[in-house]
Write a protein that holds these residues in place. Structure first.
Motif, PDB file in Angstrom:
ATOM      1  N   ARG A  78       0.821  -1.163  -0.020  1.00  0.00           N
ATOM      2  CA  ARG A  78      -0.082   0.013  -0.012  1.00  0.00           C
ATOM      3  C   ARG A  78       0.970   1.126  -0.060  1.00  0.00           C
ATOM      4  O   ARG A  78       0.644   2.202  -0.871  1.00  0.00           O
ATOM      5  CB  ARG A  78      -0.758  -0.078   1.105  1.00  0.00           C
ATOM      6  CG  ARG A  78      -2.074  -0.992   1.114  1.00  0.00           C
ATOM      7  CD  ARG A  78      -2.729  -0.968   2.252  1.00  0.00           C
ATOM      8  NE  ARG A  78      -3.597   0.316   2.252  1.00  0.00           N
ATOM      9  CZ  ARG A  78      -4.010   1.039   3.590  1.00  0.00           C
ATOM     10  NH1 ARG A  78      -4.129   0.215   4.603  1.00  0.00           N
ATOM     11  NH2 ARG A  78      -4.689   2.241   3.474  1.00  0.00           N
ATOM     12  N   ARG A  82       1.240   4.112  -2.911  1.00  0.00           N
ATOM     13  CA  ARG A  82       1.193   5.594  -2.818  1.00  0.00           C
ATOM     14  C   ARG A  82       2.183   6.412  -3.176  1.00  0.00           C
ATOM     15  O   ARG A  82       2.125   7.350  -4.072  1.00  0.00           O
ATOM     16  CB  ARG A  82       0.927   5.783  -1.144  1.00  0.00           C
ATOM     17  CG  ARG A  82       0.661   7.254  -0.872  1.00  0.00           C
ATOM     18  CD  ARG A  82       0.736   7.339   0.760  1.00  0.00           C
ATOM     19  NE  ARG A  82       2.291   7.213   1.145  1.00  0.00           N
ATOM     20  CZ  ARG A  82       3.025   8.409   0.895  1.00  0.00           C
ATOM     21  NH1 ARG A  82       2.996   9.461   0.336  1.00  0.00           N
ATOM     22  NH2 ARG A  82       4.355   8.309   1.070  1.00  0.00           N
ATOM     23  N   ASP A 115      -8.691   1.572  -4.679  1.00  0.00           N
ATOM     24  CA  ASP A 115      -8.035   1.556  -3.294  1.00  0.00           C
ATOM     25  C   ASP A 115      -8.510   0.450  -2.667  1.00  0.00           C
ATOM     26  O   ASP A 115      -7.657  -0.410  -1.912  1.00  0.00           O
ATOM     27  CB  ASP A 115      -8.247   3.047  -2.737  1.00  0.00           C
ATOM     28  CG  ASP A 115      -7.353   4.129  -3.288  1.00  0.00           C
ATOM     29  OD1 ASP A 115      -6.510   3.463  -3.992  1.00  0.00           O
ATOM     30  OD2 ASP A 115      -7.778   5.053  -2.760  1.00  0.00           O
TER      31      ASP A 115
END
Length: 202
Positions: A78, A82, A115
Motif C-alpha cells: 500500500r 502511494r 483503493d
C-alpha cells in the motif's frame, strides 16, 4: 514522452519467470524495459526494483502481472503504491486485475474502488504468505515429532577416531594433532568428541 515499464519477480532463482514474461510481451512491452528480481517479496529492498523506480518519471506506466509480484507485505504494498502514484506520479497497471489500472478514470468512485481492491488483494497476499509459513512450521514440528531428521546426515567417523580421541584425552596429542590424524578441522573434531562423550558412546 511516457515510457511503459514491466516488473517481474520470482521468489527464488529456481522459479520460472516465463509466464510473467509472456504476459508482459502480450501487454506490448519490449525486453529493454522489463526489470526482474529473483528474491522474496517480503520487502522492496530489491536491486532491480530499486533501479526501475529510479528510472520512472511522471506519466510513465508500470506493469506487473499480479499484485503479489509487486510485493507480499500488506502495509508495504500500500505504501509503495502511494509513493509511485502520488509522489512519483506514475501510472500502475496490474495485468490480471483490470480494476487496478490507474489510467482508467479519475473520478472519486474509480479511485475508491481501486483503493479498495488494492487493500483486499494486498491483505489476501499477505495472509496467504503467513498461512504458508504457519503450515510449513506445523509440518516441520509434526515431522520432528515422528523422528524425522532434517539437514544433511552426519558423516561417518574416521576408523581411528576413538583411538585418537583416547590419546587426546590422555594428553598424548594436542587438539590440532588429533584433528589432523582424523583429517578434519579442529572444531569438527572437538564438537564430535564432546557430543559422543555426552551420549556415552565413546
Amino acid at each position: 514522452m511516457a515510457v511503459q515499464y514491466g516488473y517481474i519477480r520470482v521468489s527464488s532463482a529456481e522459479q520460472n519467470e516465463a509466464r510473467q514474461v509472456i504476459a508482459m510481451r502480450e501487454a506490448g512491452l519490449d525486453g529493454n524495459h522489463i526489470y526482474m528480481d529473483k528474491q522474496s517479496g517480503k520487502d522492496f529492498d530489491r536491486p532491480q526494483y530499486q533501479r526501475l523506480v529510479r528510472r520512472l518519471r511522471p506519466g510513465d506506466l508500470l506493469c506487473v502481472q499480479s499484485i503479489d509480484r509487486l510485493g507480499r507485505d500488506y502495509e508495504e504494498v500500500r505504501e509503495q503504491w502511494r509513493v509511485l502514484t502520488k509522489e512519483k506520479r506514475v501510472n500502475i497497471r496490474v495485468l490480471d486485475m483490470p480494476l487496478l489500472d490507474t489510467r482508467q478514470g479519475r473520478d472519486l468512485m474509480d479511485t475508491f474502488i481501486a483503493d479498495l481492491v488494492l487493500q483486499i488483494l494486498s491483505f489476501v497476499a499477505q495472509s496467504e504468505r503467513e498461512s504458508i509459513k504457519k503450515r510449513q512450521a506445523e509440518g516441520i514440528a509434526a515431522a520432528k515429532a515422528r523422528g524425522v531428521k532434517f539437514g544433511r546426515p552426519p558423516s561417518p567417523l574416521p576408523e581411528n577416531f576413538r583411538d585418537v580421541h583416547r590419546d587426546w584425552r590422555a594428553k598424548k596429542v594436542t587438539l590440532r594433532q588429533a584433528a589432523e590424524r582424523c583429517a578434519m578441522p579442529e572444531g569438527t573434531f572437538y564438537a564430535k568428541a564432546v557430543r559422543l562423550e555426552r551420549e556415552n558412546t565413546i
